[in-house]
Design a protein around this motif. Structure first.
Motif, short mmCIF file in Angstrom:
data_model
loop_
_atom_site.label_atom_id
_atom_site.label_comp_id
_atom_site.label_asym_id
_atom_site.label_seq_id
_atom_site.Cartn_x
_atom_site.Cartn_y
_atom_site.Cartn_z
N VAL A 221 0.79 -1.45 0.05
CA VAL A 221 0.07 -0.09 -0.20
C VAL A 221 0.83 1.33 0.08
CG1 VAL A 221 -1.63 1.04 1.18
CG2 VAL A 221 -1.98 -1.05 1.41
N GLU A 222 0.70 2.12 -0.91
CA GLU A 222 1.29 3.38 -0.92
C GLU A 222 0.46 4.52 -0.04
OE1 GLU A 222 3.09 4.85 -4.51
OE2 GLU A 222 3.25 2.85 -5.35
N ALA A 223 1.33 5.11 0.76
CA ALA A 223 0.55 6.32 1.75
C ALA A 223 0.99 7.57 1.10
CB ALA A 223 1.18 6.20 3.03
N GLN A 224 0.13 8.73 1.17
CA GLN A 224 0.18 9.83 0.38
C GLN A 224 1.17 11.04 1.29
OE1 GLN A 224 -0.97 10.19 -2.63
NE2 GLN A 224 -1.51 8.05 -2.42
N HIS A 225 1.59 10.64 2.39
CA HIS A 225 2.29 11.40 3.10
C HIS A 225 3.97 11.65 2.52
CE1 HIS A 225 -0.08 11.40 6.65
NE2 HIS A 225 -0.54 10.55 6.29
N GLY A 226 4.20 12.85 2.64
CA GLY A 226 5.63 13.55 1.92
C GLY A 226 6.61 12.79 2.68
#
Length: 366
Positions: A221-226
């Protein structure tokens, strides 16, 4: 859920004391409450016929919880004056319970210990990554990887030498992404994580994702946080819950499809206690599926000393040559058989797709 940690419970014969203690309530009088709980659980076991040494061992173990900070609770499994296994719980039980029975009462543990997938959160940047292991019991550092440190920044110049520099930057990024992917793959092997959460800028996440082995692609899963952020607990829980939901749905679909007989009349899945007992005796259970609310979980079956010695009727067990037999709950007896053959157990909600009666199994062969 992988139940390998339950093996110590089936290396010895019963009877067993199975105790679930809620430690989520913390007050100024917690130590006194623990003492009262310890005494109450020991009395309950004694009233059910447990020997004095086992009652005392359970009482002492609960007393010891006064010195620990258990956020939810603990399960205790004891026999012959010894606590054999005492796993912490991922969520509090619905009250304190104590049972004395031929088999350990492990079915509640499947939900209380948490089916939430173990996951590795990878915080990725252009220079490397830090790994964090998350489970229902907390978090811990799980290693890091450092790639090439220079060059990592692009320029906007159109000069040939600058374009050559940018090519080196691209090569550095690709090299680092491959290094991170390799290290993350090793980390997954070591931790047996069910889920990998990639945190970082879009390009860096994608670069690592693309380089992971194919066997891990459906765990990512890819998270959107920088870059540099730390994933919030609620974000991790949401990702884990979604992964569990998808996996449960996929396994139930596989079960429903396998339940239908093939052209030769053979089915790859069974449900109902008699069919499950037969499959367990023949070591054919590939994955046991349990709905805790199902009526079949509470059905009485007969067991012998070995995990594959079980039958619907006592006379049937005797006809198989077993001289000693005891009555046990169907769910606990089938879980023992699953553990003995290294078959995972999946707990599913009460839905139309759940096995009839609340228990079913995918088979290793038909």
């Amino acid at each position: 859920m992988d139940l390998a940690f339950l093996h110590p419970l089936y290396e010895h014969s019963g009877p067993w004391a199975s105790v679930y203690v809620d430690t989520s309530r913390h007050t100024e009088s917690t130590a006194h409450e623990r003492h009262l709980t310890a005494s109450a659980m020991a009395r309950r076991l004694a009233d059910q016929g447990a020997d004095e040494a086992t009652c005392r061992a359970v009482e002492n173990a609960i007393e010891e919880l006064r010195r620990s900070s258990e956020p939810n609770g603990r399960a205790l499994f004891a026999r012959a004056g010894e606590v054999v296994l005492d796993p912490p719980l991922a969520r509090p039980p619905q009250g304190d319970t104590a049972e004395w029975a031929p088999l350990p009462r492990v079915a509640p543990l499947l939900e209380l210990a948490g089916q939430d997938p173990v996951c590795v959160v990878a915080y990725i940047d252009r220079k490397g990554a830090d790994f964090e292991l998350r489970s229902g019991l907390g978090r811990e550092e799980a290693g890091s990887v450092s790639g090439r440190q220079h060059p990592i920044h692009r320029t906007s110049s159109a000069d040939w030498s600058e374009r050559h520099f940018q090519l080196k930057v691209e090569n550095t990024w690709e090299h680092n992404a491959a290094e991170i992917a390799d290290a993350l793959s090793v980390c997954q092997d070591e931790t047996q994580a069910d889920l990998l959460i990639l945190v970082g800028d879009d390009r860096e996440r994608r670069a690592v994702h693309e380089r992971l082995p194919r066997r891990l692609q459906d765990r990512v899963v890819e998270a959107q946080h920088g870059t540099g952020s730390r994933l919030l607990d609620e974000d991790v829980e949401a990702a884990r819950a979604e992964h569990t939901r998808r996996r449960t749905e996929a396994e139930l679909e596989r079960f429903l499809a396998a339940r239908a007989p093939d052209d030769e009349g053979h089915a790859g899945a069974v449900e109902g206690v008699p069919a499950l007992v037969e499959a367990a005796r023949e070591h054919r259970i590939d994955e046991l599926i349990i709905c805790a609310e199902g009526p079949d979980t509470r059905r009485e079956v007969w067991i012998g000393e070995d995990p594959d010695q079980l039958a619907v009727r006592r006379t049937e067990l005797r006809s198989l040559g077993e001289q000693h037999s005891w009555a046990a709950r169907a769910d606990d007896a089938l879980i023992r058989s699953a553990v003995a053959t290294d078959a995972p157990v999946l707990v599913v909600p009460a839905t139309e797709e759940a096995p009839v009666g609340g228990m079913g199994a995918l088979l290793r062969w038909t």
